[in-house]
Scaffold this motif. Structure first.
Motif, PDB file in Angstrom:
ATOM      1  N   ASN A 691       1.028  -1.896  -5.440  1.00 52.06           N
ATOM      2  CA  ASN A 691       1.764  -1.384  -4.370  1.00 52.06           C
ATOM      3  C   ASN A 691       1.201  -1.888  -3.297  1.00 52.06           C
ATOM      4  O   ASN A 691       1.136  -1.412  -1.734  1.00 52.06           O
ATOM      5  CB  ASN A 691       1.168   0.650  -3.762  1.00 52.06           C
ATOM      6  CG  ASN A 691       2.043   0.570  -3.548  1.00 52.06           C
ATOM      7  OD1 ASN A 691       3.232   0.858  -3.051  1.00 52.06           O
ATOM      8  ND2 ASN A 691       1.291   2.435  -3.129  1.00 52.06           N
ATOM      9  N   LEU A 692       2.076  -3.245  -3.056  1.00 50.73           N
ATOM     10  CA  LEU A 692       2.146  -4.257  -1.619  1.00 50.73           C
ATOM     11  C   LEU A 692       2.775  -3.243  -0.692  1.00 50.73           C
ATOM     12  O   LEU A 692       2.583  -4.035   0.547  1.00 50.73           O
ATOM     13  CB  LEU A 692       2.690  -5.459  -2.245  1.00 50.73           C
ATOM     14  CG  LEU A 692       2.742  -6.783  -1.103  1.00 50.73           C
ATOM     15  CD1 LEU A 692       1.571  -7.222  -0.281  1.00 50.73           C
ATOM     16  CD2 LEU A 692       4.190  -7.506  -1.223  1.00 50.73           C
ATOM     17  N   ASN A 694       2.890  -0.227   0.437  1.00 49.84           N
ATOM     18  CA  ASN A 694       2.032   0.853   0.701  1.00 49.84           C
ATOM     19  C   ASN A 694       2.912   2.513   0.006  1.00 49.84           C
ATOM     20  O   ASN A 694       2.797   2.999   1.620  1.00 49.84           O
ATOM     21  CB  ASN A 694       1.278   0.978   2.086  1.00 49.84           C
ATOM     22  CG  ASN A 694       0.395   1.841   2.026  1.00 49.84           C
ATOM     23  OD1 ASN A 694      -0.234   2.246   1.310  1.00 49.84           O
ATOM     24  ND2 ASN A 694      -0.058   2.262   3.283  1.00 49.84           N
ATOM     25  N   ARG A 717      -1.704   1.303  -1.489  1.00 53.84           N
ATOM     26  CA  ARG A 717      -2.457  -0.468  -0.883  1.00 53.84           C
ATOM     27  C   ARG A 717      -3.220  -0.761  -1.508  1.00 53.84           C
ATOM     28  O   ARG A 717      -4.542  -0.247  -0.857  1.00 53.84           O
ATOM     29  CB  ARG A 717      -1.111  -1.095   0.079  1.00 53.84           C
ATOM     30  CG  ARG A 717      -1.625  -2.607  -0.383  1.00 53.84           C
ATOM     31  CD  ARG A 717      -1.059  -3.718   1.056  1.00 53.84           C
ATOM     32  NE  ARG A 717      -1.532  -2.854   2.053  1.00 53.84           N
ATOM     33  CZ  ARG A 717      -0.260  -2.463   3.058  1.00 53.84           C
ATOM     34  NH1 ARG A 717       0.553  -1.894   2.832  1.00 53.84           N
ATOM     35  NH2 ARG A 717      -0.490  -1.765   4.637  1.00 53.84           N
TER      36      ARG A 717
END
Length: 727
Positions: A691-692, A694, A717
């Motif tokens: 979940n880069l 966020n 993230r």
């Protein structure tokens, strides 16, 4: 969500046990090939036709051997009919999460029940609960995970060596309870082939991991030693996590104090376990045994101060005799006994206690080939005793016993092959009442489910195959579907069983096509399940008092509390009801080699959709994943590997009455690996970011999205770094 570059299913992979380069090559290769055949025998009639993305083609295994098929039908054929996926080695390591469901979420056709980060079962093609069979090394696993969404599966990904996912009607050999598919968890605690020569040897691995999003600290170790006549196995693992960080401010109550936090309240966990096992080998087979234990203490997420303390102990015995000659070529047997219990604590006070004890026996015999006909026949017996004591005992004590005979046959042709099989069961489900709960009465139901399947594979052109699978399946209702009567806080409902329910009947059709040319691959499957008596929880319009069990208590002010008793919360009634239902869907995956040479670059693509409809009223069935699409770039050069990818879930507005719709979201993921040597050991350093961006997201297939919104979004993230040492 999982690292997106790992979501493609791999039917054929390179598989080498830790430390393989330091063992004599001929023995390792023989072990790998035979383990592949044994795994195929365990996997039932579902076969991995889907070639899709090489799971970690950009990050090759140290000491890799030639490609071998390890997910297949009971006969171990290379050309496989029904769709499947498998994950092992680096591919499994980099997609592992804290639960089995989240580890597999994102595989085409597979979603997750997601009851927070600590409890999650796989959903296959929209089917969940007892329609998905979770196996351990091909044998039954007993827990209480299908009874309630907040009950976790007793298998932690850190201790698993390989996972096989069998989708659709090909899972016939495991009965009506596998109508949706089978998840086979393999740990090698009972080795099936010698891993060393007559001089002996020792091998193993150590895993270490740290993560930021849930403050995870994990460790695991495996050690195996022996010679060509015996192998001993020891493993242990431990994982501790804190509350999971999310991109939202959530309310939390601990010790009577109300706070606001950017973490999922009560989502911390502690998990530990291990096993001792071993096998003796002889010229025509093996005999082995193992003893394993699993302990877990985790927050239930839906309730801020309720924790579950779980324990499960399992003893297993397994053996096989091969190359017998005559009409029977080989015989394989498995026997296991499981003792499971968990206690739900409200603060420090013990609440409801669930217990499940049972045994499983399975015997398979492969007969001699008659012309082009090859096959297996078998017998399976299962029995278990379940009990629940406490305020949330919504199901009575019960006893279930099942006996079954089955057969699976393949007929080879010049253009491909045909497969056909059948299974006949005898099932007895008994309610034993409960001495402390008057509403539970003793009652017995008997069922005789029978199931059949036909399949075909055509080699239509070089590199191309077309497959079809047609199945008729019957499933006996579970004890809780027949006899439940009480408050179930995990679903925020008063659940009512129906002791008059008949067998759940379904007809399934699966059609697939695949193509492969070098590293370039494509596969797609379309399917339909049509149920005559789909057993689901349906709203009745009635309500019950949670504490008093009184029907339709007065609630003039609409505050969800009985006007006559402020301690008696009101729950809507949901009853297990048989309805006509239809599931239709599509799964597709592929890989395109963009760069070939000293460095490689691949583009992996995947997607799926499923529509589930209650044909009695034309309304959608609940908790169905939306259309999902994903893509990844995988790069490798020498000891280095990296990837970047995304998984996009579209909005799910086609929901059942009373279910919350979910918005679309996209989760980006990164990963990198580096391999090196340290003396006789191989070191794999890895890092991944989940979940880069966020992104705030909620799962359409989670009951919490409706019953406890907004308490349990998907994790935010998180960076995880780790080291795996193989020797």
């Amino acid at each position: 969500m999982n690292p997106s570059f790992l979501n493609g299913a791999a039917a054929t992979v390179v598989y080498a046990r830790p430390g393989a380069p330091f063992f004599p090559r001929n023995f390792v290769q023989r072990a790998v090939l035979t383990l592949g055949a044994a795994a195929a025998l365990q996997c039932g009639s579902a076969s991995a036709q889907t070639p899709a993305t090489p799971v970690m083609s950009a990050m090759p295994e140290v000491g890799s051997l030639k490609e071998v098929t390890i997910t297949g039908n009971p006969l171990g054929a290379a050309d496989l009919i029904a769709p499947a996926a498998q994950y092992s080695g680096t591919g499994l390591l980099l997609r592992s999460k804290t639960t089995l469901g989240e580890t597999l979420d994102g595989v085409p056709g597979v979603s997750s029940t997601y009851f927070g980060p600590n409890a999650s079962r796989p959903i296959i093609r929209g089917l969940d609960g007892d329609r998905i069979r979770i196996l351990g090394n091909g044998g039954a696993t007993l827990d209480a995970s299908s009874l309630s969404y907040d009950h976790s599966v007793t298998a932690d990904p850190i201790s698993i060596e390989r996972i096989e996912v069998l989708r659709g009607p090909g899972a016939l050999l495991y009965g009506g309870s596998a109508v949706g598919g089978v998840v086979n968890v393999i740990d090698n605690r009972i080795p099936r082939e010698a891993l060393f020569d007559e001089k002996g040897g020792v091998g193993g691995k150590v895993d270490l991991g740290l993560a930021t999003g849930n403050r995870e600290k994990s460790s695991g170790a495996l050690l195996e030693g022996g010679n060509d006549r015996y192998t001993l196995h020891v493993d242990a693992f431990n994982r501790e996590t804190g509350d999971v960080k999310v991109p939202a401010d959530l309310a939390c109550t601990k010790g009577g104090v109300n706070t606001t936090t950017n973490r999922i309240c009560n989502s911390a966990s502690k998990v530990r376990g291990g096993a001792v096992g071993g096998s003796m080998f002889f010229d025509q087979g093996y005999l082995g045994a193992s003893v394993s234990t699993y302990r877990s203490n985790y927050g239930t997420v839906a309730e801020d101060e309720v924790n579950i303390a779980m324990k499960s102990d399992r003893v297993a015995l397994e053996g096989e005799v091969r190359n017998l000659g005559g009409p029977v070529q080989s015989i394989k047997g498995q026997l296991s006994h499981t003792d499971y219990m968990h206690t739900e604590f409200e603060g420090a006070t013990p609440g409801t206690v669930f217990k499940n004890k049972g045994s499983d026996f399975r015997l398979e015999a492969r007969h001699a080939r008659f012309g082009n006909l090859d096959g297996v026949v078998g017998f399976q017996a299962e029995n278990n005793r379940f009990s629940a004591d406490g305020a949330e005992a919504f199901a009575p004590y019960s006893k279930t016993s099942q006996n079954a005979v089955f057969a699976y046959e393949e007929y080879g042709t010049s253009w491909g092959k045909l497969s056909f099989g059948g299974r006949l069961e005898s099932v007895k489900v008994e309610s034993l009442g409960n001495p402390l709960v008057a509403r539970f009465a003793p009652l017995t139901r008997d069922f005789t489910p029978h199931s059949y399947a036909l399949g075909a594979l055509w080699n239509t052109a070089p590199g191309w195959q077309v497959t079809t699978n047609l199945a008729y399946t019957e499933r006996a209702p579970k004890d809780y579907e027949l006899f439940a009567q009480g408050p179930h806080v995990a679903t925020n409902a008063w659940e009512t069983g129906d002791a008059t329910l008949g067998k759940e009947r379904s007809r399934s059709l699966d059609v697939g096509t695949s193509w492969k040319s070098g590293a370039n691959r494509f596969a797609a499957n379309v399917y339909m399940h049509r149920f005559r008596n789909y057993i689901g929880l349906m709203a009745t319009g009635n309500t019950y008092g949670q504490e008093l069990g009184n029907l339709n208590p007065a609630d003039q002010d609409g505050d969800g509390v009985d006007d006559a008793d402020p301690d008696n919360a009101i729950l809507p009634e949901f009853a297990y009801t048989g309805v006509r239902a239809r599931f239709v869907g599509l799964e597709a995956s592929g890989n395109i080699r963009l760069l070939e040479g000293a460095s490689t670059l691949d583009l992996a693509l995947r997607g799926d959709l499923v529509r589930a409809t209650n044909l009695n009223n034309g309304q959608p069935l609940p908790r169905i994943a939306p259309v999902r699409l994903g893509a990844s770039l995988l790069w490798a050069s020498g000891p280095w590997g990296s990837s970047i990818g995304f998984d996009h879930s579209m909005a799910q507005n086609r929901v059942a009455a009373g279910q919350r719709a979910t918005s679309a979201y996209t989760l980006w993921n990164l990963a990198a690996t580096y391999r090196t040597k340290a003396g006789p050991s191989s070191l794999l350093w890895y890092a991944r970011v989940d979940n880069l961006t966020n992104q705030l997201a909620y799962s359409a297939s989670s009951v919490l999205t409706t019953t406890a919104f907004p308490k349990a979004p998907l994790p935010g993230r998180s960076l995880k770094v780790g080291l795996q040492v193989a020797f």
